[in-house]
Design a protein around this motif. Structure first.
Motif, mmCIF file in Angstrom:
data_model
loop_
_atom_site.group_PDB
_atom_site.id
_atom_site.type_symbol
_atom_site.label_atom_id
_atom_site.label_comp_id
_atom_site.label_asym_id
_atom_site.label_seq_id
_atom_site.Cartn_x
_atom_site.Cartn_y
_atom_site.Cartn_z
ATOM 1 N N THR A 25 47.310 2.784 31.960
ATOM 2 C CA THR A 25 47.170 3.273 30.582
ATOM 3 C C THR A 25 48.447 3.006 29.801
ATOM 4 O O THR A 25 49.516 2.798 30.388
ATOM 5 N N ALA A 26 48.327 3.004 28.465
ATOM 6 C CA ALA A 26 49.490 2.836 27.602
ATOM 7 C C ALA A 26 49.179 3.420 26.233
ATOM 8 O O ALA A 26 48.006 3.614 25.882
ATOM 9 N N ARG A 27 50.240 3.692 25.465
ATOM 10 C CA ARG A 27 50.053 4.274 24.135
ATOM 11 C C ARG A 27 49.777 3.216 23.077
ATOM 12 O O ARG A 27 49.102 3.473 22.100
ATOM 13 N N THR A 28 50.335 2.012 23.253
ATOM 14 C CA THR A 28 50.237 0.986 22.210
ATOM 15 C C THR A 28 49.678 -0.307 22.806
ATOM 16 O O THR A 28 49.768 -0.528 24.020
ATOM 17 N N PRO A 29 49.119 -1.203 21.951
ATOM 18 C CA PRO A 29 48.618 -2.486 22.440
ATOM 19 C C PRO A 29 49.681 -3.298 23.192
ATOM 20 O O PRO A 29 49.390 -3.854 24.264
ATOM 21 N N ALA A 30 50.900 -3.347 22.687
ATOM 22 C CA ALA A 30 51.945 -4.132 23.361
ATOM 23 C C ALA A 30 52.241 -3.572 24.750
ATOM 24 O O ALA A 30 52.390 -4.325 25.730
ATOM 25 N N GLU A 31 52.318 -2.238 24.835
ATOM 26 C CA GLU A 31 52.571 -1.607 26.141
ATOM 27 C C GLU A 31 51.400 -1.831 27.093
ATOM 28 O O GLU A 31 51.591 -1.959 28.301
ATOM 29 N N LEU A 32 50.193 -1.924 26.518
ATOM 30 C CA LEU A 32 49.008 -2.126 27.356
ATOM 31 C C LEU A 32 49.046 -3.515 27.988
ATOM 32 O O LEU A 32 48.722 -3.682 29.166
ATOM 33 N N GLU A 33 49.449 -4.502 27.195
ATOM 34 C CA GLU A 33 49.550 -5.876 27.697
ATOM 35 C C GLU A 33 50.492 -5.909 28.909
ATOM 36 O O GLU A 33 50.181 -6.515 29.933
ATOM 37 N N ALA A 34 51.628 -5.235 28.783
ATOM 38 C CA ALA A 34 52.604 -5.212 29.872
ATOM 39 C C ALA A 34 52.055 -4.453 31.085
ATOM 40 O O ALA A 34 52.207 -4.886 32.231
ATOM 41 N N ALA A 36 49.090 -4.167 32.089
ATOM 42 C CA ALA A 36 47.970 -4.842 32.749
ATOM 43 C C ALA A 36 48.437 -5.929 33.702
ATOM 44 O O ALA A 36 47.620 -6.540 34.398
ATOM 45 N N GLY A 37 49.753 -6.155 33.762
ATOM 46 C CA GLY A 37 50.318 -7.248 34.545
ATOM 47 C C GLY A 37 49.778 -7.415 35.948
ATOM 48 O O GLY A 37 49.450 -8.515 36.363
ATOM 49 N N GLY A 38 49.657 -6.331 36.703
ATOM 50 C CA GLY A 38 49.246 -6.440 38.101
ATOM 51 C C GLY A 38 47.741 -6.469 38.315
ATOM 52 O O GLY A 38 47.286 -6.507 39.455
ATOM 53 N N LEU A 39 46.949 -6.451 37.241
ATOM 54 C CA LEU A 39 45.484 -6.342 37.398
ATOM 55 C C LEU A 39 44.824 -7.718 37.397
ATOM 56 O O LEU A 39 45.326 -8.653 36.781
ATOM 57 N N THR A 40 43.693 -7.830 38.084
ATOM 58 C CA THR A 40 42.981 -9.103 38.201
ATOM 59 C C THR A 40 41.848 -9.185 37.172
ATOM 60 O O THR A 40 40.966 -8.329 37.174
ATOM 61 N N VAL A 61 34.970 0.310 23.794
ATOM 62 C CA VAL A 61 34.908 -0.330 25.120
ATOM 63 C C VAL A 61 34.756 -1.823 24.905
ATOM 64 O O VAL A 61 33.873 -2.254 24.172
ATOM 65 N N ARG A 62 35.624 -2.622 25.517
ATOM 66 C CA ARG A 62 35.516 -4.085 25.460
ATOM 67 C C ARG A 62 35.484 -4.642 26.872
ATOM 68 O O ARG A 62 36.374 -4.347 27.669
ATOM 69 N N LEU A 63 34.449 -5.433 27.173
ATOM 70 C CA LEU A 63 34.323 -6.054 28.491
ATOM 71 C C LEU A 63 34.811 -7.503 28.416
ATOM 72 O O LEU A 63 34.936 -8.063 27.325
ATOM 73 N N ASN A 64 35.043 -8.114 29.582
ATOM 74 C CA ASN A 64 35.450 -9.529 29.667
ATOM 75 C C ASN A 64 36.659 -9.856 28.808
ATOM 76 O O ASN A 64 36.671 -10.833 28.059
ATOM 77 N N VAL A 65 37.666 -9.011 28.919
ATOM 78 C CA VAL A 65 38.858 -9.171 28.086
ATOM 79 C C VAL A 65 39.852 -10.105 28.770
ATOM 80 O O VAL A 65 40.114 -9.974 29.973
ATOM 81 N N GLY A 66 40.387 -11.036 27.992
ATOM 82 C CA GLY A 66 41.439 -11.907 28.489
ATOM 83 C C GLY A 66 42.798 -11.299 28.183
ATOM 84 O O GLY A 66 43.628 -11.097 29.068
ATOM 85 N N SER A 67 43.029 -10.952 26.909
ATOM 86 C CA SER A 67 44.309 -10.358 26.506
ATOM 87 C C SER A 67 44.120 -8.894 26.128
ATOM 88 O O SER A 67 43.594 -8.574 25.059
ATOM 89 N N PRO A 68 44.536 -7.968 26.999
ATOM 90 C CA PRO A 68 44.346 -6.534 26.720
ATOM 91 C C PRO A 68 45.051 -6.086 25.446
ATOM 92 O O PRO A 68 44.525 -5.244 24.705
ATOM 93 N N GLY A 69 46.237 -6.652 25.174
ATOM 94 C CA GLY A 69 46.983 -6.255 23.971
ATOM 95 C C GLY A 69 46.210 -6.606 22.716
ATOM 96 O O GLY A 69 46.078 -5.789 21.794
#
Ligand code: ADP
Ligand code: MG
Length: 212
Positions: A25-34, A36-40, A61-69
């Motif tokens: 989890t993260a508070r902001t989109p930028a933090e979320l991108e970081a 998500a680093g270890g996830l497949t 809810v968004r499925l099939n996401v490439g860039s979480p941020g």
């Protein structure tokens, strides 16, 4: 009645042996991108917070996401247009498709906590195909609940699909029963919707816990 954030409800039920997606989890989109680093990938992004009960209805809810941020930033805009400010975002691994079930519990005012299992995931309300048992339940009770579903053939594999892992589903029902009982008088409502059931395991991809 106090609603627990989805990721906390998942961590809690995970402690009882229920499989949940790996996530962060993260508070902001930028933090979320970081985060998500270890996830497949593919990944799923969800917003959470007060006012986000049925997340898909709000576009949270968004499925099939490439860039979480990027997905979270778009979501932030769409939610702001509805006057919703999320408390944060959840990014998690996307489970393989399977048979979607609802597993939950409600408190009957007279009899106490009741375990529920049903077919249909998001379509549960339209299908009206659920089984109920007073807690505590035994393994035989849990199996009988699955057997009394009208659509139980879906679990046995229809049209060339492999049967779902019923032993794993029975274990999940027992785990939810124990988890709910552990809350005692604090229990209000609990729901895993959906639990995605496949040939080699079942996984709870949404969790909602409301304490009394
Ligand atoms: P809500 O019920 O609040 O609208 P969910 O978290 O249940 O939101 O997500 C909506 C739907 O998206 C689910 O019913 C499921 O089909 C799909 N979904 C959500 N998370 C995942 C995941 N991690 N993997 C696969 N599918 C998911
Ligand atoms: Mg759901």
């Amino acid at each position: 009645m106090n609603a627990i954030p989805e990721h906390e409800a998942k961590a809690w039920i995970g402690g009882f042996g229920v499989a949940v997606p790996r996530g962060a989890t993260a508070r902001t989109p930028a933090e979320l991108e970081a985060a998500a680093g270890g996830l497949t990938p593919p990944l799923v992004v969800k917003a959470y917070g007060p006012g986000l009960v049925h997340k898909s209805d709000a576009g949270a809810v968004r499925l099939n996401v490439g860039s979480p941020g990027a997905a979270a930033a778009e979501m932030l805009g769409a939610l702001a247009a509805q006057g919703i400010e999320p408390a944060g975002f959840l990014v998690e691994e996307q489970a393989e498709p399977g048979v979607e079930m609802i597993v939950g519990a409600v408190r009957d005012p007279v009899f106490g906590p009741v375990l529920l299992a049903g077919l249909g995931g998001v379509w549960t309300e339209a299908l009206h195909d659920t089984a109920l048992r007073l807690l505590p339940v035994t393994e035989a009770d849990a199996r009988a609940m699955l057997d009394e579903l009208r659509g139980k053939a879906l679990l046995d594999g229809l049209r060339g699909r492999p049967p779902v892992d019923k032993d794993a589903l029975v274990k999940l029902l027992l785990a939810v029963g124990s988890a709910v009982e552990s809350l005692g008088e604090g229990f209000g409502e609990f729901e895993l919707n959906p639990v995605i059931c496949g040939p080699s395991g079942v996984i709870a991809v949404d969790a909602r816990r409301i304490d009394a």
